[in-house]
Design a protein around this motif. Structure first.
Motif, PDB file in Angstrom:
ATOM      1  N   PHE A  18     -21.674  40.356  16.101  1.00 45.71           N
ATOM      2  CA  PHE A  18     -22.598  39.625  16.966  1.00 45.71           C
ATOM      3  C   PHE A  18     -23.745  38.999  16.179  1.00 45.71           C
ATOM      4  O   PHE A  18     -24.795  38.718  16.746  1.00 45.71           O
ATOM      5  N   GLY A  19     -23.552  38.760  14.892  1.00 46.95           N
ATOM      6  CA  GLY A  19     -24.638  38.228  14.082  1.00 46.95           C
ATOM      7  C   GLY A  19     -24.419  36.821  13.579  1.00 46.95           C
ATOM      8  O   GLY A  19     -25.179  36.359  12.711  1.00 46.95           O
ATOM      9  N   GLN A  20     -23.411  36.099  14.097  1.00 52.92           N
ATOM     10  CA  GLN A  20     -23.114  34.773  13.565  1.00 52.92           C
ATOM     11  C   GLN A  20     -24.260  33.798  13.819  1.00 52.92           C
ATOM     12  O   GLN A  20     -24.582  32.973  12.961  1.00 52.92           O
ATOM     13  N   ALA A  21     -24.889  33.878  14.983  1.00 50.27           N
ATOM     14  CA  ALA A  21     -26.016  32.993  15.284  1.00 50.27           C
ATOM     15  C   ALA A  21     -27.189  33.280  14.358  1.00 50.27           C
ATOM     16  O   ALA A  21     -27.904  32.358  13.934  1.00 50.27           O
ATOM     17  N   ALA A  22     -27.406  34.548  14.036  1.00 49.68           N
ATOM     18  CA  ALA A  22     -28.490  34.894  13.108  1.00 49.68           C
ATOM     19  C   ALA A  22     -28.222  34.321  11.722  1.00 49.68           C
ATOM     20  O   ALA A  22     -29.143  33.840  11.045  1.00 49.68           O
ATOM     21  N   MET A  23     -26.960  34.346  11.298  1.00 52.36           N
ATOM     22  CA  MET A  23     -26.627  33.789   9.991  1.00 52.36           C
ATOM     23  C   MET A  23     -26.768  32.265   9.976  1.00 52.36           C
ATOM     24  O   MET A  23     -26.974  31.673   8.917  1.00 52.36           O
ATOM     25  N   GLY A  25     -24.341  47.158  14.745  1.00 50.91           N
ATOM     26  CA  GLY A  25     -25.135  46.779  13.578  1.00 50.91           C
ATOM     27  C   GLY A  25     -25.429  45.291  13.541  1.00 50.91           C
ATOM     28  O   GLY A  25     -26.564  44.866  13.304  1.00 50.91           O
ATOM     29  N   THR A  26     -24.411  44.488  13.783  1.00 49.27           N
ATOM     30  CA  THR A  26     -24.632  43.036  13.792  1.00 49.27           C
ATOM     31  C   THR A  26     -25.446  42.611  15.009  1.00 49.27           C
ATOM     32  O   THR A  26     -26.176  41.622  14.966  1.00 49.27           O
ATOM     33  N   LEU A  27     -25.338  43.361  16.097  1.00 49.20           N
ATOM     34  CA  LEU A  27     -26.173  43.110  17.270  1.00 49.20           C
ATOM     35  C   LEU A  27     -27.643  43.278  16.906  1.00 49.20           C
ATOM     36  O   LEU A  27     -28.500  42.453  17.269  1.00 49.20           O
ATOM     37  N   GLY A  28     -27.929  44.326  16.159  1.00 50.78           N
ATOM     38  CA  GLY A  28     -29.302  44.555  15.716  1.00 50.78           C
ATOM     39  C   GLY A  28     -29.812  43.454  14.808  1.00 50.78           C
ATOM     40  O   GLY A  28     -31.008  43.120  14.828  1.00 50.78           O
ATOM     41  N   LEU A  29     -28.925  42.870  14.007  1.00 49.80           N
ATOM     42  CA  LEU A  29     -29.332  41.780  13.118  1.00 49.80           C
ATOM     43  C   LEU A  29     -29.901  40.612  13.915  1.00 49.80           C
ATOM     44  O   LEU A  29     -30.930  40.030  13.545  1.00 49.80           O
ATOM     45  N   GLY A  30     -29.248  40.254  15.012  1.00 49.27           N
ATOM     46  CA  GLY A  30     -29.749  39.168  15.837  1.00 49.27           C
ATOM     47  C   GLY A  30     -31.108  39.473  16.424  1.00 49.27           C
ATOM     48  O   GLY A  30     -32.009  38.623  16.434  1.00 49.27           O
ATOM     49  N   PHE A  31     -31.292  40.702  16.935  1.00 50.14           N
ATOM     50  CA  PHE A  31     -32.587  41.086  17.488  1.00 50.14           C
ATOM     51  C   PHE A  31     -33.687  41.048  16.420  1.00 50.14           C
ATOM     52  O   PHE A  31     -34.811  40.602  16.678  1.00 50.14           O
ATOM     53  N   VAL A  32     -33.372  41.539  15.225  1.00 50.16           N
ATOM     54  CA  VAL A  32     -34.365  41.587  14.152  1.00 50.16           C
ATOM     55  C   VAL A  32     -34.821  40.189  13.763  1.00 50.16           C
ATOM     56  O   VAL A  32     -36.028  39.914  13.648  1.00 50.16           O
ATOM     57  N   ALA A  66     -14.875  42.966   3.341  1.00 46.22           N
ATOM     58  CA  ALA A  66     -16.125  42.411   2.826  1.00 46.22           C
ATOM     59  C   ALA A  66     -15.972  40.942   2.467  1.00 46.22           C
ATOM     60  O   ALA A  66     -16.868  40.119   2.719  1.00 46.22           O
ATOM     61  N   ALA A  67     -14.840  40.585   1.873  1.00 40.62           N
ATOM     62  CA  ALA A  67     -14.601  39.181   1.527  1.00 40.62           C
ATOM     63  C   ALA A  67     -14.528  38.316   2.777  1.00 40.62           C
ATOM     64  O   ALA A  67     -15.109  37.222   2.836  1.00 40.62           O
ATOM     65  N   ALA A  68     -13.829  38.805   3.810  1.00 37.32           N
ATOM     66  CA  ALA A  68     -13.713  38.034   5.052  1.00 37.32           C
ATOM     67  C   ALA A  68     -15.068  37.872   5.721  1.00 37.32           C
ATOM     68  O   ALA A  68     -15.410  36.786   6.218  1.00 37.32           O
ATOM     69  N   PHE A  69     -15.859  38.933   5.747  1.00 34.82           N
ATOM     70  CA  PHE A  69     -17.183  38.857   6.370  1.00 34.82           C
ATOM     71  C   PHE A  69     -18.089  37.909   5.600  1.00 34.82           C
ATOM     72  O   PHE A  69     -18.845  37.126   6.193  1.00 34.82           O
ATOM     73  N   THR A  70     -18.019  37.950   4.259  1.00 35.08           N
ATOM     74  CA  THR A  70     -18.846  37.063   3.442  1.00 35.08           C
ATOM     75  C   THR A  70     -18.461  35.611   3.651  1.00 35.08           C
ATOM     76  O   THR A  70     -19.323  34.747   3.866  1.00 35.08           O
ATOM     77  N   TRP A  71     -17.168  35.311   3.575  1.00 35.58           N
ATOM     78  CA  TRP A  71     -16.719  33.939   3.788  1.00 35.58           C
ATOM     79  C   TRP A  71     -17.054  33.466   5.198  1.00 35.58           C
ATOM     80  O   TRP A  71     -17.528  32.332   5.400  1.00 35.58           O
ATOM     81  N   GLY A  72     -16.799  34.325   6.189  1.00 39.64           N
ATOM     82  CA  GLY A  72     -17.075  33.942   7.566  1.00 39.64           C
ATOM     83  C   GLY A  72     -18.543  33.666   7.808  1.00 39.64           C
ATOM     84  O   GLY A  72     -18.909  32.692   8.489  1.00 39.64           O
ATOM     85  N   SER A  73     -19.407  34.495   7.239  1.00 36.87           N
ATOM     86  CA  SER A  73     -20.844  34.257   7.366  1.00 36.87           C
ATOM     87  C   SER A  73     -21.261  33.023   6.578  1.00 36.87           C
ATOM     88  O   SER A  73     -22.199  32.318   6.962  1.00 36.87           O
ATOM     89  N   GLY A  74     -20.562  32.740   5.474  1.00 38.30           N
ATOM     90  CA  GLY A  74     -20.863  31.550   4.691  1.00 38.30           C
ATOM     91  C   GLY A  74     -20.654  30.270   5.486  1.00 38.30           C
ATOM     92  O   GLY A  74     -21.425  29.306   5.353  1.00 38.30           O
ATOM     93  N   PHE A  75     -19.609  30.237   6.320  1.00 39.26           N
ATOM     94  CA  PHE A  75     -19.419  29.087   7.210  1.00 39.26           C
ATOM     95  C   PHE A  75     -20.656  28.886   8.091  1.00 39.26           C
ATOM     96  O   PHE A  75     -21.121  27.766   8.302  1.00 39.26           O
ATOM     97  N   ALA A  76     -21.176  29.992   8.651  1.00 44.02           N
ATOM     98  CA  ALA A  76     -22.340  29.912   9.529  1.00 44.02           C
ATOM     99  C   ALA A  76     -23.574  29.456   8.772  1.00 44.02           C
ATOM    100  O   ALA A  76     -24.405  28.698   9.305  1.00 44.02           O
ATOM    101  N   GLY A  94     -30.599  34.664  18.390  1.00 46.61           N
ATOM    102  CA  GLY A  94     -30.446  35.832  19.233  1.00 46.61           C
ATOM    103  C   GLY A  94     -29.016  36.201  19.570  1.00 46.61           C
ATOM    104  O   GLY A  94     -28.058  35.488  19.269  1.00 46.61           O
ATOM    105  N   VAL A  95     -28.899  37.331  20.249  1.00 44.47           N
ATOM    106  CA  VAL A  95     -27.593  37.887  20.593  1.00 44.47           C
ATOM    107  C   VAL A  95     -26.864  36.995  21.586  1.00 44.47           C
ATOM    108  O   VAL A  95     -25.636  36.842  21.510  1.00 44.47           O
ATOM    109  N   GLN A  96     -27.600  36.391  22.534  1.00 48.15           N
ATOM    110  CA  GLN A  96     -26.937  35.561  23.531  1.00 48.15           C
ATOM    111  C   GLN A  96     -26.187  34.403  22.874  1.00 48.15           C
ATOM    112  O   GLN A  96     -25.083  34.066  23.279  1.00 48.15           O
TER     113      GLN A  96
END
Length: 577
Positions: free
Chosen positions: A65-70, A121-128, A208-218, A238-240
């Motif tokens: 749930f942290g793609q928007a934060a990234m 954990g990723t939900l918390g990232l958006g809130f933070v 870890a590689a998939a998460f890194t690449w996926g977040s890199g797109f964002a 945010g989470v929404q």
């Protein structure tokens, strides 16, 4: 013939992709109500971010749930650097590097969390991130947002061209990551991490590689979108917003190449082109989630893919060569001899429970060794210790005279093949792709995808299972799945093969297939250890065996002597037969 067939399929897919790309590129000029260059630019940047989420969630199965934060992080960093007097190129570079560094660090943290904990954990990232943006208005602009005016120097057509190029590059990168060996590994990890590790996949590294690449797109999409829109606001992190992106992926088609583009286009057009107010957002996204879960788990693209595949197969059918022409010779190693497996005083305790107590035996190369005993005797525990899925409390394990106790499970997989009581295949992969999963880890040098699949097809053909090669594992019977699982364990004739109840559920023909496979492994020099309750089958193929009772060895020797032992027969014959 195999190369020609796959090349034809690639060209067919490429032509479809080009046609869809051209249609999407000229959509703003086709007079569609509400479809403008500005909306198309937003769709391209949104789809670019969704490609990364599709890799993480749609292919890798990690609910994040942290793609928007990234997306928001690099835009905030770049904007604050510009506000501090840094030149625009350096500010953009700083935002990009900050986002990518955060993606890598967060990947190493989050992918070690199981299931729901990764989501939380990723939900918390958006809130933070949203909270930080609101807490320091002097730096971040607070609730009003941070203004990024530097993008105003580029005209809308210029932004649209850049967005199209970025999306095209993103699609190519996603295709490179989600297909072939990389895609198989990620799908295997999503479906069954234990199975993935047992065939040699480093699960943490792949996730870890998939998460890194996926977040890199964002990161790339968010940085570009921030400067295009001209402002970044806290709620964008945010989470929404992340939930909305997951909804778009599910609507378009999770795991599908064009799913993110279709999902972004449909949703953005509905909200921006039809003038629907924000009050309808929860209703629409709720309907999307319900419809996707209940009726269309493959999304719009999955729904449309069925007719397209049927047409493509019909067009290609007259030129399709017979499958027998696609089979390469089975590759096997030269026969080997000597001591294969040595288990020395092995024990495993769970608190006060002793699952195994001082178990010791050896299995020579070219020998089939039976491990028998009632349920709960410790047989599966012993297998898990040998292949590295758990660590022994005491004792040693040697393979070809070399201690392997300190090796991780994926490091042992090159020397140990294992099947399971219930076949652990990836359902959406074909039988040949499930075999290729192990070949991907065992190839000494990089090999083309065609070569890997040809090797997998050859192993299936070597055991008279070529007819199952192109069938999805989900469509196979339980017995057929067991045979495929055993063939995967036997691929490249590893030094040690562990087979956990391979004959359970097999009919007469399938049992003959299994016996042929085991004979082939023995002749190729593998040490084979088999757990099996079918005593007639075991007695016919195994030379020696070990009987366990409550984790303790009570009989070791020739199978004929074990079966004839009055004490063993009195205690276990009912369980073994």
């Amino acid at each position: 013939a195999d190369v020609r067939e796959q090349a034809t399929a690639r060209w067919r897919s490429a032509l479809l992709a080009v046609a869809l790309g051209l249609l999407a590129a000229i959509a703003p000029f086709m007079g569609i109500p509400g479809w403008s260059i500005s909306l198309a630019t937003m769709v391209c940047f949104t789809a670019l971010s969704l490609l990364g989420l599709n890799l993480i969630f749609g292919v890798g199965g990690m609910l994040a749930f942290g793609q928007a934060a990234m997306m928001s992080l690099p835009a905030y960093v770049g904007g604050m650097l510009v506000g501090a007097g840094v030149s625009l190129p350096l500010a953009l570079s700083g935002g990009l590097l900050a986002g990518l560094a955060a993606a890598r660090v967060l990947a190493l943290i989050f992918v070690r969390l199981p299931g729901v904990f990764l989501a939380v954990g990723t939900l918390g990232l958006g809130f933070v991130l949203e909270g930080l943006a609101r807490a320091f208005p002097a730096t971040t602009g607070g609730a009003s947002g941070l203004v990024l005016s530097a993008g105003n120097a580029i005209a809308p057509p210029g932004w649209y061209g850049m967005a199209l190029c970025a999306l095209l590059l993103g699609l190519l990168t996603y295709g490179w990551l989600a297909r072939g060996a990389r895609g198989r590994r990620l799908r295997a990890v999503r479906h069954d991490e234990l199975m993935a590790a047992s065939i040699g996949i480093d699960v943490v590294r792949v996730k870890a590689a998939a998460f890194t690449w996926g977040s890199g797109f964002a990161v790339v999409a968010g940085l570009a979108m921030g400067f295009y829109v001209g402002v970044v606001v806290p709620e964008n992190a945010g989470v929404q917003r992340s939930l909305e992106q997951i909804g778009m992926v599910m609507l378009g088609g999770p795991g599908r190449l064009f799913g993110p583009l279709v999902g972004a286009a449909v949703v953005d057009w509905l909200f921006f082109a039809t003038g629907w107010s924000a009050r309808f957002e929860p209703l629409i996204y709720g309907a999307v989630f319900l419809a996707a879960v209940l009726y269309a788990r493959d999304g719009l693209v999955g729904w449309l893919a069925g007719p397209w595949a049927a047409v493509a197969n019909w067009l290609d059918q007259p030129r399709r060569p017979p499958r027998s022409h696609l089979v390469a010779p089975v590759m096997s190693r030269a026969p080997r001899h000597g001591t294969g497996l040595e288990v020395i005083d092995l024990g495993k305790s769970y608190g006060g429970l002793r699952a195994l107590d001082r178990v010791g035996f050896s299995v020579a190369r070219g020998e089939i060794f039976a491990l028998v005993g009632p349920n709960g005797a410790g047989k599966s525990t012993l297998f898990n210790l040998i292949c590295g899925l758990s660590a022994p409390s005491v004792g040693r394990i040697l393979l070809d005279g070399q201690p392997i106790d300190a090796w991780g499970v994926h490091a042992r997989a090159a020397l140990i093949g294992r099947s399971f009581q219930v076949a652990r295949l990836v359902p959406e992969l074909t039988a040949v792709e499930n075999i290729a999963l192990r070949i991907d880890q065992l190839c000494d040098a990089p090999a083309r995808e065609v070569a890997r699949l040809a090797m997998a097809r050859a192993w299936l053909a070597g055991f008279d299972l070529a007819a199952l090669a192109d069938r999805p594992a989900a469509t196979l019977s339980a017995g057929q799945q067991k045979l495929i699982d055993v063939v995967r364990a036997a691929t490249f004739a590893p030094g040690l093969v562990l087979l956990d109840e391979p004959a359970v559920g097999l009919d007469g023909d399938e049992l003959r297939h299994l016996a042929k496979l085991l004979t082939r492994l023995r002749d190729d020099g593998s040490a084979v250890v088999i757990v099996e309750h079918n005593i007639d089958f075991v007695a016919a193929i195994a030379t020696r065996g070990l009987v366990l009772d409550g984790g303790r060895p009570i009989a070791l020797g020739a199978m004929a002597d074990i079966v004839a032992d009055p004490a063993v027969r009195a205690a276990y014959f009912g369980a073994l037969s």
